[in-house]
Design an enzyme around this catalytic site. Structure first.
Site, PDB file in Angstrom:
ATOM      1  N   CYS A 104     -52.830  16.638   9.131  1.00 46.90           N
ATOM      2  CA  CYS A 104     -53.805  16.450   8.070  1.00 46.90           C
ATOM      3  C   CYS A 104     -53.127  16.462   6.703  1.00 46.90           C
ATOM      4  O   CYS A 104     -51.917  16.605   6.584  1.00 46.90           O
ATOM      5  CB  CYS A 104     -54.854  17.557   8.129  1.00 46.90           C
ATOM      6  SG  CYS A 104     -55.602  17.756   9.750  1.00 46.90           S
ATOM      7  N   ASP A 156     -57.357  25.316  16.668  1.00 47.52           N
ATOM      8  CA  ASP A 156     -56.396  26.290  16.163  1.00 47.52           C
ATOM      9  C   ASP A 156     -56.685  26.697  14.722  1.00 47.52           C
ATOM     10  O   ASP A 156     -56.281  27.777  14.283  1.00 47.52           O
ATOM     11  CB  ASP A 156     -54.966  25.750  16.290  1.00 47.52           C
ATOM     12  CG  ASP A 156     -54.760  24.433  15.557  1.00 47.52           C
ATOM     13  OD1 ASP A 156     -55.731  23.665  15.420  1.00 47.52           O
ATOM     14  OD2 ASP A 156     -53.619  24.160  15.146  1.00 47.52           O
ATOM     15  N   ILE A 196     -36.807   1.643  18.940  1.00 44.61           N
ATOM     16  CA  ILE A 196     -36.557   0.360  18.292  1.00 44.61           C
ATOM     17  C   ILE A 196     -35.100  -0.009  18.523  1.00 44.61           C
ATOM     18  O   ILE A 196     -34.224   0.854  18.676  1.00 44.61           O
ATOM     19  CB  ILE A 196     -36.879   0.375  16.792  1.00 44.61           C
ATOM     20  CG1 ILE A 196     -36.055   1.439  16.045  1.00 44.61           C
ATOM     21  CG2 ILE A 196     -38.371   0.587  16.558  1.00 44.61           C
ATOM     22  CD1 ILE A 196     -36.205   1.342  14.538  1.00 44.61           C
ATOM     23  N   SER A 253     -40.482  14.690  19.011  1.00 45.14           N
ATOM     24  CA  SER A 253     -39.192  14.176  18.558  1.00 45.14           C
ATOM     25  C   SER A 253     -38.081  15.170  18.877  1.00 45.14           C
ATOM     26  O   SER A 253     -38.342  16.323  19.211  1.00 45.14           O
ATOM     27  CB  SER A 253     -39.221  13.909  17.046  1.00 45.14           C
ATOM     28  OG  SER A 253     -38.934  15.095  16.320  1.00 45.14           O
ATOM     29  N   GLY A 254     -36.841  14.720  18.723  1.00 45.32           N
ATOM     30  CA  GLY A 254     -35.681  15.577  18.984  1.00 45.32           C
ATOM     31  C   GLY A 254     -35.045  16.132  17.735  1.00 45.32           C
ATOM     32  O   GLY A 254     -33.908  16.632  17.784  1.00 45.32           O
TER      33      GLY A 254
END
Length: 637
Positions: A2, A100, A292, A364-365
């Site tokens: 948000c 949450d 990509i 993600s890493g």
């Protein structure tokens, strides 16, 4: 995920301008296109843009406690909210939702400012407690979610997820901070706690700010956590690898809670591939992945992503993009608000755009290089440290400093001492040595580039001072751990996480970061340094732990990184644009730079004599920022 916005009267309870608050909130529509909300009472206004992820039907914000005396506007995800909900219900709190967000207001009632110490996740929020007449601002431990704030001359405090919301306020002074400019041209971003404007700050990661009506000045933020680097009990390598997998799997598991489509970025690197491997073992359905690729093999890693996708039968989407993707250059200024010189923002934007076609949440890493010592620059720094440590700084600085000035080439010396750069490195202390290794414009180049008037305005401040402040508070003196700590405090939140937050939220995409799960971070920090980097191998333990899950070729290949050919662009298709902008009127009117030095920088690069692409890209992005400032004047009151 948000966007949050707020106004607070620090000195007196003046009425809040609802239209202004709504206008500020609307600048962050991209962060939360699903819903918007505003709450106003004397002296305080909170606003929210919502991207619905959990409890889609009843998680609207701002959100209240039972008697509506506590209200919060919140950006993030608290992954342990089910456990906290049970604990708070047992303590007598009544919940109306299953999201949450409601945990925050009840946790505040139960534990006060210490509530943040109970949260596991990423968050930035503003909470108003009417009974205590207190506004409480907080940011997560690693700085995954952003929070800007500023105090106006009339005593009104503004806060928001992005700087553009504060810029919508007509009373915000837009004077540039000279120290932020010095920092930007050293690091390529403006590190916390500064912003590009004197009047605005970023709340640092793992900090809170408590405000009350009637205060005459802004109090200092308070830290509630730090990466401990506390040594763990002795573990053999096999046991440590097994525990790392267990902890990473758990960090991934708690981040798979969502009521919307969820997937992962899969670059083909070790970190993102490890996350996908863990996800595949936790889900009965194929993991949605995306990557990509580039036609130029020098920049393309998508075949490694395809390898992981085939091994784990993921629902994989690959898109090839043009390596000469210039269309986004003007868009970057809008996304980042401040000058931001990481050129990998271009492909990051494209992969977020691709991911949003299939999912609303992506894992993600990010964070693996900082916490598991993956950067090649760590190897160079440790090599320099081995040379520096046997000789006291009081001896090294005058001796090798003088040699560096006198001998541009030292062919008579042993091989390790032949380069001028080696003498310079030996003359520095550890922090200064690391700084010179990460700076996109080193001290001598910045000094030459800046105008005399701007250098006087800095009053002796140098960007390395920021690293010295962090180093003075570091809980470790180990050479590797220290520079990891410096990156965790600066590069990780200021560059990596900022890049991903703005690029993802531009597409209303939530990105979750399992490797930055704070219990995992604490555990990794306590590992022996040689389990993080051994010899020339970074992320040593992670690679060993992933051997049953990923191919040897993928784990031990040379990392390419998420890069674009900026150096070639400036000698080819972007050369005219580079000269037009860097030598143009906006840069000249800023009165920050020496024009002759700018021309020399461009000429040396275009001729091929030197590679000044990082410096030139930072100048191009700075001009883009000035252009945005020029074309978006402060709104009328």
């Amino acid at each position: 995920m948000c966007g949050i916005t707020g106004l607070f009267e620090l000195r007196e309870r003046r009425p809040i301008n609802r239209a202004l608050l709504e206008a500020m909130n609307q600048t962050q529509f991209h962060r939360g296109p699903d819903e918007g909300g505003v709450h106003i009472e004397p002296g305080v206004g909170l606003a929210h843009r919502r991207l619905s992820i959990i409890d889609l039907s009843s998680g609207q914000q701002p959100l209240f406690n039972e008697d509506e005396s506590v209200v919060v506007t919140y950006n993030g995800e608290i992954y342990n909210f089910p456990e906290l909900t049970q604990e708070l219900q047992a303590a007598g709190h009544r919940f109306r939702t299953h999201c949450d967000t409601e945990v925050i207001v009840h946790a505040w009632e139960e534990w006060g400012e210490a509530c943040v110490e109970r949260f596991r996740g990423m968050f930035a929020f503003g909470l108003w407690d009417r009974n205590r007449q207190t506004l409480f601002l907080a940011r997560d431990r690693l700085g995954i979610k952003p929070l800007y704030y500023g105090l106006l001359p009339d005593g009104q405090l503004l806060f928001a997820s992005e700087l553009k919301a504060l810029m919508a306020h007509p009373g915000l002074p837009r004077d540039l901070d000279p120290r932020a400019i010095e920092d930007y041209f050293a690091y390529g971003y403006v590190p916390e706690p500064r912003s590009i404007f004197r009047a605005v700050h970023k709340l640092p990661p793992a900090h809170v700010l408590t405000l009350r009506h009637g205060q005459r000045s802004l109090p200092a933020p308070r830290a509630y956590w730090d990466v401990p680097f506390a040594a763990l009990p002795t573990l053999d390598e096999a046991t440590a690898a097994e525990e790392l997998v267990t902890r990473l799997r758990e960090a991934v598991r708690v981040r798979q809670i969502a009521e919307v489509p969820l997937g992962a970025f899969l670059s083909g690197g070790v970190d993102s591939s490890a996350v996908v491997a863990m996800m595949a073992g936790l889900s009965p359905d194929p993991v949605r992945t995306c990557s990509i690729g580039f036609a130029d093999s020098a920049y393309d890693e998508s075949r490694y992503a395809q390898q992981v996708a085939e091994r784990y039968h993921t629902d994989h989407d690959r898109q090839q993009v043009d390596i000469d993707d210039f269309a986004l250059l003007d868009r970057l200024g809008e996304l980042y608000d401040e000058p931001f010189a990481d050129s990998s923002a271009l492909p990051t934007y494209r992969v977020c755009e691709l991911a949003r076609r299939k999912v609303v949440v992506a894992l993600s890493g990010d964070g693996g290089d900082e916490h598991l010592a993956g950067y090649r620059r760590y190897r160079h720094h440790l090599a320099e440290e081995r040379l520096r440590r046997p000789i006291p700084l009081g001896l090294r600085r005058p001796v090798f400093g003088t040699l560096a000035k006198l001998y541009p080439k030292a062919d008579w010396a042993p091989r390790v001492f032949r380069a001028k750069a080696t003498f310079q490195a030996l003359a520095r202390d550890s922090v200064e040595g690391y700084f010179q290794g990460v700076a996109i414009l080193r001290d001598d180049l910045r000094a030459k580039l800046f105008s005399p008037a701007f250098r006087r305005e800095l009053q002796g401040y140098q960007a390395v001072d920021l690293l010295r402040e962090h180093a003075a508070r570091a809980p470790t003196t180990d050479p590797l751990s220290l520079v990891q700590y410096l990156d965790i405090k600066t590069y990780l939140p200021g560059d990596i996480l900022t890049k991903v937050d703005r690029a993802s939220m531009a597409h209303a995409l939530e990105v979750r970061v399992p490797i930055l799960d704070h219990p995992l971070v604490e555990w990794i920090s306590g590992l022996p340094p040689d389990l993080k980097r051994r010899g020339g191998e970074g992320k040593y333990l992670l690679k060993k732990a992933m051997e049953p899950y990923l191919s040897h070729e993928l784990l031990y290949r040379r990392k390419k990184g998420f890069s674009v050919p900026v150096a070639e662009w400036f000698r080819g298709p972007l050369q005219a644009r580079l000269r037009e902008q860097v030598l143009g009127q906006r840069i000249a009117d800023a009165d920050l730079f020496d024009r002759d030095s700018l021309e020399q920088l461009i000429d040396q690069h275009v001729s091929g004599a030197r590679d000044h692409s990082p410096a030139l890209w930072s100048l191009l992005m700075f001009d883009g920022f000035l252009q945005r400032l020029e074309t978006s004047p402060a709104p009328a009151a």
